[in-house]
Write an enzyme that holds these catalytic residues in place. Structure first.
Site, mmCIF file in Angstrom:
data_model
loop_
_atom_site.group_PDB
_atom_site.id
_atom_site.type_symbol
_atom_site.label_atom_id
_atom_site.label_comp_id
_atom_site.label_asym_id
_atom_site.label_seq_id
_atom_site.Cartn_x
_atom_site.Cartn_y
_atom_site.Cartn_z
ATOM 1 N N LYS A 88 0.856 -1.199 0.000
ATOM 2 C CA LYS A 88 0.000 0.000 0.000
ATOM 3 C C LYS A 88 0.889 1.245 0.000
ATOM 4 C CE LYS A 88 -1.484 3.065 2.801
ATOM 5 N NZ LYS A 88 -1.662 4.232 1.923
ATOM 6 N N GLU B 134 10.563 2.007 10.066
ATOM 7 C CA GLU B 134 11.568 3.039 9.775
ATOM 8 C C GLU B 134 10.841 4.366 9.967
ATOM 9 O OE1 GLU B 134 13.127 5.804 8.653
ATOM 10 O OE2 GLU B 134 13.309 5.240 6.548
ATOM 11 N N CYS C 257 14.142 11.272 5.727
ATOM 12 C CA CYS C 257 14.180 10.770 7.104
ATOM 13 C C CYS C 257 15.579 10.836 7.707
ATOM 14 C CB CYS C 257 13.643 9.353 7.168
ATOM 15 S SG CYS C 257 14.372 8.284 5.928
ATOM 16 N N GLU D 111 10.923 16.020 14.345
ATOM 17 C CA GLU D 111 11.186 15.917 12.909
ATOM 18 C C GLU D 111 10.273 16.892 12.173
ATOM 19 O OE1 GLU D 111 10.061 12.229 10.797
ATOM 20 O OE2 GLU D 111 12.100 12.253 10.006
HETATM 21 P P1 NDP Z 1 2.254 8.748 7.801
HETATM 22 O O1 NDP Z 1 3.058 8.014 8.777
HETATM 23 O O2 NDP Z 1 0.850 9.133 8.134
HETATM 24 O O3 NDP Z 1 2.163 7.941 6.392
HETATM 25 C C1 NDP Z 1 3.031 6.921 5.982
HETATM 26 C C2 NDP Z 1 2.226 5.757 5.400
HETATM 27 O O4 NDP Z 1 1.430 5.174 6.428
HETATM 28 C C3 NDP Z 1 1.250 6.165 4.301
HETATM 29 O O5 NDP Z 1 1.163 5.133 3.337
HETATM 30 C C4 NDP Z 1 -0.048 6.286 5.069
HETATM 31 O O6 NDP Z 1 -1.201 6.180 4.254
HETATM 32 C C5 NDP Z 1 0.065 5.120 6.023
HETATM 33 N N1 NDP Z 1 -0.810 5.203 7.194
HETATM 34 C C6 NDP Z 1 -1.405 6.289 7.740
HETATM 35 N N2 NDP Z 1 -2.149 5.935 8.808
HETATM 36 C C7 NDP Z 1 -2.025 4.591 8.949
HETATM 37 C C8 NDP Z 1 -2.553 3.632 9.865
HETATM 38 N N3 NDP Z 1 -3.349 3.980 10.870
HETATM 39 N N4 NDP Z 1 -2.204 2.339 9.720
HETATM 40 C C9 NDP Z 1 -1.369 1.953 8.732
HETATM 41 N N5 NDP Z 1 -0.862 2.809 7.811
HETATM 42 C C10 NDP Z 1 -1.175 4.117 7.925
HETATM 43 O O7 NDP Z 1 3.080 10.063 7.397
HETATM 44 P P2 NDP Z 1 2.510 11.497 6.954
HETATM 45 O O8 NDP Z 1 2.269 11.418 5.505
HETATM 46 O O9 NDP Z 1 1.342 11.932 7.775
HETATM 47 O O10 NDP Z 1 3.724 12.448 7.313
HETATM 48 C C11 NDP Z 1 3.782 13.048 8.606
HETATM 49 C C12 NDP Z 1 5.178 13.070 9.137
HETATM 50 O O11 NDP Z 1 5.690 11.751 9.234
HETATM 51 C C13 NDP Z 1 6.195 13.777 8.249
HETATM 52 O O12 NDP Z 1 6.150 15.147 8.393
HETATM 53 C C14 NDP Z 1 7.486 13.160 8.739
HETATM 54 O O13 NDP Z 1 7.892 13.783 9.920
HETATM 55 C C15 NDP Z 1 7.082 11.730 9.046
HETATM 56 N N6 NDP Z 1 7.416 10.848 7.910
HETATM 57 C C16 NDP Z 1 8.543 10.091 7.994
HETATM 58 C C17 NDP Z 1 8.937 9.341 6.920
HETATM 59 C C18 NDP Z 1 10.169 8.504 6.976
HETATM 60 O O14 NDP Z 1 10.795 8.294 5.931
HETATM 61 N N7 NDP Z 1 10.515 7.912 8.096
HETATM 62 C C19 NDP Z 1 8.203 9.334 5.645
HETATM 63 C C20 NDP Z 1 6.993 10.123 5.681
HETATM 64 C C21 NDP Z 1 6.652 10.859 6.768
HETATM 65 P P3 NDP Z 1 -1.930 7.457 3.595
HETATM 66 O O15 NDP Z 1 -1.039 8.636 3.783
HETATM 67 O O16 NDP Z 1 -2.106 7.065 2.192
HETATM 68 O O17 NDP Z 1 -3.215 7.599 4.328
#
Ligand code: NDP
Length: 476
Positions: free
Chosen positions: A172, A247, A281, A380
């Protein structure tokens, strides 16, 4: 121009209609125009994908190492054929400048498949230990949840490792950037990945992601994203004692030593917050500088900043927009917070850069006189925001580096070998870069502390998708 409409999911080797009717627009962050739509999958769609993966498991997990190496090599060939489209997609859905789309996103995605084939060549799935034999068994069906910041890289590293281990997957991707994964799916199809070994279900985190982390037939969940969602995934997975790899980002330090070349250090520091608009990240966002050279360093940062122009990702700029309005708002609120906390604004600030009213552009922002306990030094931000923190001794630099909940990466720039070594070995983080060392795709990637659990990339990545079995008395 590519047609971005793909409303189907990919289940059991074919594109199938969603069982739901809801769709979600995908927005180009540079123009704010709609690129296309995706279907928001339902629990039923996800369950079908898991069933397909489960059915594929007995044969896929029994494929030989050689067959899997050949498959990964065919994927690399097909990936290379789609180079131009992958670059375009990264620019359209993420807002990544064309050069970054090619030199970072395209290349990293390719590198993981090539590396997995290479790592597999030297990988041993059995080990005779005299009294007993250790067998590395495929973990089962893997559920992969990926974020929007590196759409090709994040999906590729997980899929390449899973395929190398013989684990069928359900992916996903993030709703904000789904098209790279759609092209990857076409690549797997063209490369002859067996039916059911790869499945793609688009949809929201709250429905599809949530179901992946709690599905009884998913044996392993690999997630990259925010710490909050990582925590929920762990909670869900705990109900079935499912293994997870997380991660979850970082707040990494770059320690500039007193004898560092200041131009090199300043360029490196700015690059960390400029590349991918700071949505990385492992980016160094806390720049630790000796008090004795702090003012010179600040001046050098100001000097090099114009080498990282912000603007249209198709216009030869180095810094594109942030991925979405939500991310822009988040970055703005952190910049406001930094000002409120009393950090000194050296460059940038709130609002759009001049002349960039359309698109989610933020100003590269440099804070100095930052204290490590400020919110902007602890959380972050995921945007082009740097915090300069001063230190007096190398021990103090190490203490400041480690005084944070995260531990994904750390960096050091300097000449004194003993000091460089001391900093590199004492930072509590999973990956350390010394003097702008190149990326090595065979080296493990992952975090200490709240940066996560597990390691990706190369042979360590493959290990994640395996279980260890000890057999006593195995006949020759
Ligand atoms: P999220 O953690 O919300 O999203 C990452 C993935 O998780 C997306 O595919 C999202 O789906 C999915 N997701 C969201 N909610 C759930 C859930 N309850 N159960 C399972 N999967 C879920 O990141 P954000 O897009 O909200 O970004 C917010 C912050 O997160 C950023 O500002 C950054 O600080 C951090 N981040 C860190 C990353 C890294 O590389 N470690 C990458 C991205 C963000 P969908 O968005 O499609 O609903």
């Amino acid at each position: 121009m590519r047609n971005y409409n793909q409303l189907k999911h990919y289940i059991n080797g074919e594109w199938v209609e969603s069982t739901g009717s809801e769709t979600e627009p995908v927005i180009n962050p540079a123009t704010e125009e709609k690129l296309g739509e995706i279907s928001l999958g339902t629990q039923e769609d996800l369950d079908k994908a898991v069933s397909a993966a489960k059915a594929a498991f007995p044969s896929f997990s029994q494929t030989s190492k050689e067959e899997r190496i050949e498959m990964l090599e065919r994927i690399v060939e097909e990936y290379e054929k789609r180079k131009d489209e992958l670059i375009e997609v990264m620019t359209d859905e993420l807002g990544s400048p064309l050069t970054v789309s090619e030199n970072v996103h395209y290349k990293m995605g390719r590198a993981h498949f090539a590396q997995a084939a290479e790592s597999l060549r030297n990988f041993s799935f059995t080990e005779d230990r005299g009294g007993h034999t250790i067998v590395k068994d495929t973990v089962g069906v893997s559920g992969l949840i990926t974020p929007w910041n590196f759409p090709t890289n994040q999906a590729s590293t997980k899929i390449a490792s899973a395929f190398a281990a013989g684990s069928p997957v359900v992916l996903k991707p993030a709703e904000l950037t789904p098209y790279a994964a759609i092209i990857l799916t076409e690549i797997f199809d063209a490369a002859g990945v067996p039916k059911g070994a790869f499945n793609l279900v688009n949809g929201s985190g709250s429905v599809i992601g949530n179901r992946i982390s709690s599905h009884p037939d998913i044996d392993f969940v690999s997630f990259t994203g925010s710490a909050g969602v990582g925590q929920k995934i762990m909670e869900n997975a705990s109900e079935t004692i499912t293994n997870v790899a997380l991660e979850l980002g970082g707040k990494s330090p770059l320690v500039v030593l007193e004898d560092a070349d200041l131009t090199t250090a300043a360029k490196s520091a700015v690059n960390h917050i400029a590349m991918n608009s700071g949505q990385v990240c492992s980016a160094a966002t806390r720049i630790l500088v000796p008090s004795s050279i702090k003012e010179d360093f600040e001046q050098e940062v100001k000097n090099v900043l114009p080498e990282f122009p912000v603007g249209d990702p198709r216009g030869g700029n180095y810094v594109g927009p942030l991925v979405a309005q939500k991310q822009w708002d988040r970055v703005q609120s952190y910049i406001e917070k930094g000002i409120e906390e009393g950090a000194t604004l050296l460059a940038g600030g709130t609002g759009e850069p001049e002349g960039l009213d359309t698109g989610f552009y933020a100003k590269p922002t440099i804070f100095t006189d930052v204290k490590n306990d400020m919110v902007i030094a602890q959380e972050e931000i995921f945007g082009p925001v740097m915090s300069i923190i001063s230190y007096d001794t190398v021990d103090e630099a190490i203490d400041i580096s480690n005084d944070v909940f995260y531990g994904l990466a750390g960096y050091v720039i300097g000449k004194d070998r003993d000091k460089v070594r001391k900093v590199a070995t004492n930072i509590r983080a999973g990956r350390i870069g010394v003097n702008n060392a190149d990326l090595d795709f065979s080296a493990p990637f992952g975090g200490y502390k709240q940066s996560g659990i597990g390691r990706e990339w190369g042979d360590y990545g493959i290990e994640e998708y395996l279980e260890t079995k000890a057999i006593m008395g195995l006949p020759e």
